[in-house]
Structure formats: C-alpha cells, structure tokens
Design a protein around this motif. Structure first.
Motif, PDB file in Angstrom:
ATOM      1  N   VAL A 102       1.220  -1.383   0.521  1.00 33.29           N
ATOM      2  CA  VAL A 102       0.379   0.203  -0.082  1.00 33.29           C
ATOM      3  C   VAL A 102       0.698   0.694  -0.149  1.00 33.29           C
ATOM      4  CG1 VAL A 102      -1.852   1.484   1.118  1.00 33.29           C
ATOM      5  CG2 VAL A 102      -2.017  -1.288   1.369  1.00 33.29           C
ATOM      6  N   ARG A 103       0.377   2.334  -0.673  1.00 36.60           N
ATOM      7  CA  ARG A 103       1.130   3.341  -0.556  1.00 36.60           C
ATOM      8  C   ARG A 103       0.577   4.597  -0.010  1.00 36.60           C
ATOM      9  NH1 ARG A 103       5.419   5.756  -3.818  1.00 36.60           N
ATOM     10  NH2 ARG A 103       5.515   8.270  -3.876  1.00 36.60           N
ATOM     11  N   VAL A 104       1.393   4.941   1.110  1.00 35.01           N
ATOM     12  CA  VAL A 104       1.254   5.876   2.032  1.00 35.01           C
ATOM     13  C   VAL A 104       1.565   7.512   1.550  1.00 35.01           C
ATOM     14  CG1 VAL A 104       0.831   6.361   4.282  1.00 35.01           C
ATOM     15  CG2 VAL A 104       1.371   4.116   3.540  1.00 35.01           C
ATOM     16  N   GLU A 105       0.918   8.435   1.486  1.00 38.29           N
ATOM     17  CA  GLU A 105       0.703   9.569   1.979  1.00 38.29           C
ATOM     18  C   GLU A 105       1.828  10.108   1.863  1.00 38.29           C
ATOM     19  OE1 GLU A 105      -1.237  10.666  -1.184  1.00 38.29           O
ATOM     20  OE2 GLU A 105      -2.255   9.036  -2.097  1.00 38.29           O
ATOM     21  N   ASP A 106       2.119  10.100   2.500  1.00 37.84           N
ATOM     22  CA  ASP A 106       3.132  10.278   3.620  1.00 37.84           C
ATOM     23  C   ASP A 106       4.457   9.884   2.693  1.00 37.84           C
ATOM     24  OD1 ASP A 106       5.428  11.457   5.126  1.00 37.84           O
ATOM     25  OD2 ASP A 106       4.621  11.222   7.454  1.00 37.84           O
ATOM     26  N   SER A 107       4.868  10.428   1.952  1.00 38.38           N
ATOM     27  CA  SER A 107       6.261  10.106   1.673  1.00 38.38           C
ATOM     28  C   SER A 107       7.048  10.123   2.256  1.00 38.38           C
ATOM     29  CB  SER A 107       6.716  11.417   0.457  1.00 38.38           C
ATOM     30  OG  SER A 107       7.071  12.284   1.032  1.00 38.38           O
ATOM     31  N   ALA A 108       7.605  10.535   2.905  1.00 37.87           N
ATOM     32  CA  ALA A 108       8.786  10.303   4.245  1.00 37.87           C
ATOM     33  C   ALA A 108       8.278   8.593   4.532  1.00 37.87           C
ATOM     34  CB  ALA A 108       9.252  11.060   5.456  1.00 37.87           C
ATOM     35  N   PHE A 109       7.857   8.812   5.357  1.00 42.59           N
ATOM     36  CA  PHE A 109       6.722   7.659   5.132  1.00 42.59           C
ATOM     37  C   PHE A 109       7.233   6.558   4.903  1.00 42.59           C
ATOM     38  CE2 PHE A 109       4.053   4.372   7.079  1.00 42.59           C
ATOM     39  CZ  PHE A 109       4.320   3.864   8.751  1.00 42.59           C
ATOM     40  N   HIS A 110       6.960   6.303   3.505  1.00 39.27           N
ATOM     41  CA  HIS A 110       6.325   5.590   2.362  1.00 39.27           C
ATOM     42  C   HIS A 110       8.053   5.036   2.343  1.00 39.27           C
ATOM     43  CE1 HIS A 110       5.275   3.306  -0.947  1.00 39.27           C
ATOM     44  NE2 HIS A 110       6.249   3.697  -1.566  1.00 39.27           N
ATOM     45  N   ALA A 111       8.563   6.018   1.931  1.00 40.43           N
ATOM     46  CA  ALA A 111      10.575   5.775   1.876  1.00 40.43           C
ATOM     47  C   ALA A 111      11.099   4.614   3.310  1.00 40.43           C
ATOM     48  CB  ALA A 111      11.182   7.475   1.657  1.00 40.43           C
ATOM     49  N   ARG A 112      10.369   5.218   3.957  1.00 37.55           N
ATOM     50  CA  ARG A 112      11.272   3.772   5.428  1.00 37.55           C
ATOM     51  C   ARG A 112      10.447   2.812   5.676  1.00 37.55           C
ATOM     52  NH1 ARG A 112      11.682   9.373   7.250  1.00 37.55           N
ATOM     53  NH2 ARG A 112      10.057   9.447   8.597  1.00 37.55           N
ATOM     54  N   TRP A 113       8.746   2.603   5.537  1.00 35.94           N
ATOM     55  CA  TRP A 113       8.256   1.561   5.808  1.00 35.94           C
ATOM     56  C   TRP A 113       7.814   0.916   4.439  1.00 35.94           C
ATOM     57  CZ3 TRP A 113       8.372   0.148  10.910  1.00 35.94           C
ATOM     58  CH2 TRP A 113       8.357   1.305  11.809  1.00 35.94           C
ATOM     59  N   ALA A 167      -6.139   0.688   5.486  1.00 34.23           N
ATOM     60  CA  ALA A 167      -4.750   0.685   5.155  1.00 34.23           C
ATOM     61  C   ALA A 167      -4.232   2.667   6.074  1.00 34.23           C
ATOM     62  CB  ALA A 167      -3.730   0.130   4.769  1.00 34.23           C
ATOM     63  N   ARG A 168      -4.098   3.435   4.705  1.00 34.20           N
ATOM     64  CA  ARG A 168      -4.058   4.562   5.069  1.00 34.20           C
ATOM     65  C   ARG A 168      -5.176   5.277   6.057  1.00 34.20           C
ATOM     66  NH1 ARG A 168      -5.590   3.698  -0.972  1.00 34.20           N
ATOM     67  NH2 ARG A 168      -3.445   3.628  -2.197  1.00 34.20           N
ATOM     68  N   GLU A 169      -6.247   5.012   6.758  1.00 29.26           N
ATOM     69  CA  GLU A 169      -6.691   5.883   7.528  1.00 29.26           C
ATOM     70  C   GLU A 169      -6.390   5.168   8.553  1.00 29.26           C
ATOM     71  OE1 GLU A 169     -11.129   6.806   8.801  1.00 29.26           O
ATOM     72  OE2 GLU A 169     -11.017   5.357   7.296  1.00 29.26           O
ATOM     73  N   PHE A 170      -5.729   4.143   8.732  1.00 27.79           N
ATOM     74  CA  PHE A 170      -5.822   3.479   9.673  1.00 27.79           C
ATOM     75  C   PHE A 170      -3.700   3.893  10.582  1.00 27.79           C
ATOM     76  CE2 PHE A 170      -2.727   0.358  12.076  1.00 27.79           C
ATOM     77  CZ  PHE A 170      -3.748  -0.191  13.496  1.00 27.79           C
ATOM     78  N   LEU A 171      -3.137   4.002   8.993  1.00 32.44           N
ATOM     79  CA  LEU A 171      -2.239   5.199   9.855  1.00 32.44           C
ATOM     80  C   LEU A 171      -1.664   6.900   9.868  1.00 32.44           C
ATOM     81  CD1 LEU A 171      -0.186   2.625   6.756  1.00 32.44           C
ATOM     82  CD2 LEU A 171       0.415   3.599  10.021  1.00 32.44           C
ATOM     83  N   ASP A 172      -2.615   6.843  10.922  1.00 26.09           N
ATOM     84  CA  ASP A 172      -2.269   8.743  11.148  1.00 26.09           C
ATOM     85  C   ASP A 172      -1.209   9.178  11.505  1.00 26.09           C
ATOM     86  OD1 ASP A 172      -2.852   7.816  13.156  1.00 26.09           O
ATOM     87  OD2 ASP A 172      -4.621   8.589  13.799  1.00 26.09           O
ATOM     88  N   GLY A 173      -1.402  10.633  12.260  1.00 25.07           N
ATOM     89  CA  GLY A 173      -0.026  11.119  12.249  1.00 25.07           C
ATOM     90  C   GLY A 173       0.716  10.262  13.472  1.00 25.07           C
TER      91      GLY A 173
END
Length: 297
Positions: free
Chosen positions: A138-149, A159-165
C-alpha cells in the motif's frame, strides 16, 4: 555368633550401597547444575542478553506496575508477562528469531469480529514473523514514511486511514527505542503483534515499549468500534455514582467492584450473579474492588 556375623555383613552392604547412592547423587546433582548453567549460557547467547536474572527482574517489575502475572518459567528461559490493556489481554515476551537474536514483542487479543489484515515493517528488513497472507503493498501519502516503511494490507483504504499521524510517529519511536532496529506490526483476525528487534532489559524500556504498542492497539479498537456501529461520544467523565449494567441501579462505593479488564463498575452481588463483566464483548471473569486496589475475585 553366626547371627552377629550375618548382621554385620548386611549392615556393611547397606552402608556401602548408601555411600555409592549418595556419591552418585552428588555427582548427578553437579551434572544437573552444570547442565542448567550450560542451558543458561546458551539462552543468553541466543537472546543476546548479558544477565537473565536482570531481565527477569525487569519483567517482574513490569508485571507489578501493570497488574499482570509473571509466568513461572525456568531460570534459563526468557520471562513472560500476561497483563490487560484496555479491552485486550496481552502477553509481553521475547521472540527468539533464528540467527537474529531476540525480539521484544507484545501480542494483543483483537476484538471479536475483527476482519482486517495489516502488516508494517521497515524497508530493507526481513522480519522473521508470520506472513500476512495475500495482502498487497500500500502506498501511503506521507512520502517520508513511505520511503522508510513497507505497508501491506487487504484493504488499502483502511491501511491509509489507520496510519494517522500518531500511529506513524509511534512506529518511528518503536524503531528508535533502545538499540535502534527494525520494528514489526502484524494485525490479523486472531491477534495484533507488535515486535521490536533486540531484548529490552530495563524496566523503563519495557514500559515505553508497552505504551507505544498500546497506541497501536487503541487505534485497532477505535476502528472496531466504528466498524461495529458503536457510536463514539466524547467522554463526559464518570458520574458520582455509576449505574450497574446488570440491575440498572446506582452503585454505592462500599458495594462496588470493577471489571479487571475494562473497569466497568458493578454491584458485587450483581457481578457474582452474572458471573462475568456485563460489557458487550468484554468477557472478563475477574473483578477488582471499586477503589482500584489489586485484590482480585
């Protein structure tokens, strides 16, 4: 004289047998002690810890602070604590990964009827954990987070909604807790698993880990409430005399007990009559006094 001679021979034979039995017992005890020490050394090497006794003491302190139960295990085995977090039963333990040392982990029970699957782990790591199944990245909108996880789920929108800030910050904190290393979150219809590379040997580290893992569980519980159609209202605070959910009457402090798991108040007589907590899907069968002390029923 013959009787005396026979008695002397028998006593000598008995004494010799006792001597050799005692000698072999001492040798056997020494062998057992050495075997136990060897197992202890092997366990420390496998877990990557220096002192299993210190580790057990940290787990014991954690159990006392959380009102949990420390499992009675051999000294050369890693400790384990069963405790309660919110509406979930949880187990804190060490997972021995093949060739990768120990991982500290907490497994939570998930609410009844939970169906979603989710797995999160850092890029470049290969967590030795259960396969999440046929989930897709799943691609997360937070690019920095997506680059690490890496995020895998059976429902990308969930999944996207679950991964709030807050959850994203929690995952970063998990990875940096103690010696920095990979962290894993694995959510299935059977349980929620939060795992951190390395054995956390200090009580403060175990508490911090449990607090961070609890944030992830609380997010799961929030979604379960919403998906179950339970209306989530702002908490107005407890009434002066809460109502017993069994009989509907006010519960005076002197007659009050609370669910060990979710803290719902009951009359003591109503609890004994009902046999368990009256809160839907809780199922706890033990209660504590209404004043919150540790005595259990």
């Amino acid at each position: 004289m013959e009787l005396v001679f026979v008695a002397t021979v028998l006593l000598a034979a008995y004494g010799a047998a006792w001597f050799w039995k005692a000698a072999f017992g001492l040798l056997g005890g020494a062998d057992e002690a050495e075997a136990g020490a060897s197992r202890g050394r092997a366990a420390r090497r496998a877990l990557g810890v220096q002192d299993l006794g210190r580790l057990r003491e940290a787990f014991r302190a954690f159990a006392e602070r959380r009102g949990g139960d420390l499992a009675d295990r051999p000294l050369f085995e890693a400790p384990r604590v069963a405790f309660v977090h919110g509406a979930a039963r949880a187990i804190l333990s060490l997972y021995e990964a093949s060739g990768d040392g120990a991982h500290t982990q907490i497994a939570f029970t998930v609410p009844q009827g939970w169906e979603r699957r989710l797995e999160i782990f850092p890029r470049g790591s290969r967590p030795d954990g259960p396969d999440a199944g046929r989930e897709e990245d799943v691609r997360v909108e937070d690019s920095a987070f997506h680059a690490r996880w890496i995020v895998r789920a059976d429902d990308a929108a969930f999944a996207r909604e679950f991964l709030d800030g807050r959850v994203r910050q929690t995952l970063e904190a998990l990875r940096g807790l103690g010696p920095p290393g990979p962290a894993l979150v694995s959510l299935t219809p059977a349980r929620l698993l939060v795992r951190k590379a390395g054995a956390l040997e200090a009580a403060a580290g175990l508490d911090a880990f449990a607090d961070l893992a609890g944030v992830v569980y609380d997010r799961v519980f929030f979604f379960w409430q919403r998906l179950s159609g339970i209306e989530i209202l702002e908490d107005p605070g407890p009434p002066a005399e809460p109502l017993c959910r069994v009989c509907g009457a006010a519960v005076a402090p002197e007659a009050r007990v609370a669910c060990r798991r979710c803290k719902t108040p009951h009359h003591r007589d109503c609890w004994e009559f009902n046999g368990q907590c009256s809160t839907y899907a809780c199922g706890e069968r033990r209660c504590v006094p209404g004043d919150g002390s540790r005595e259990r029923f």
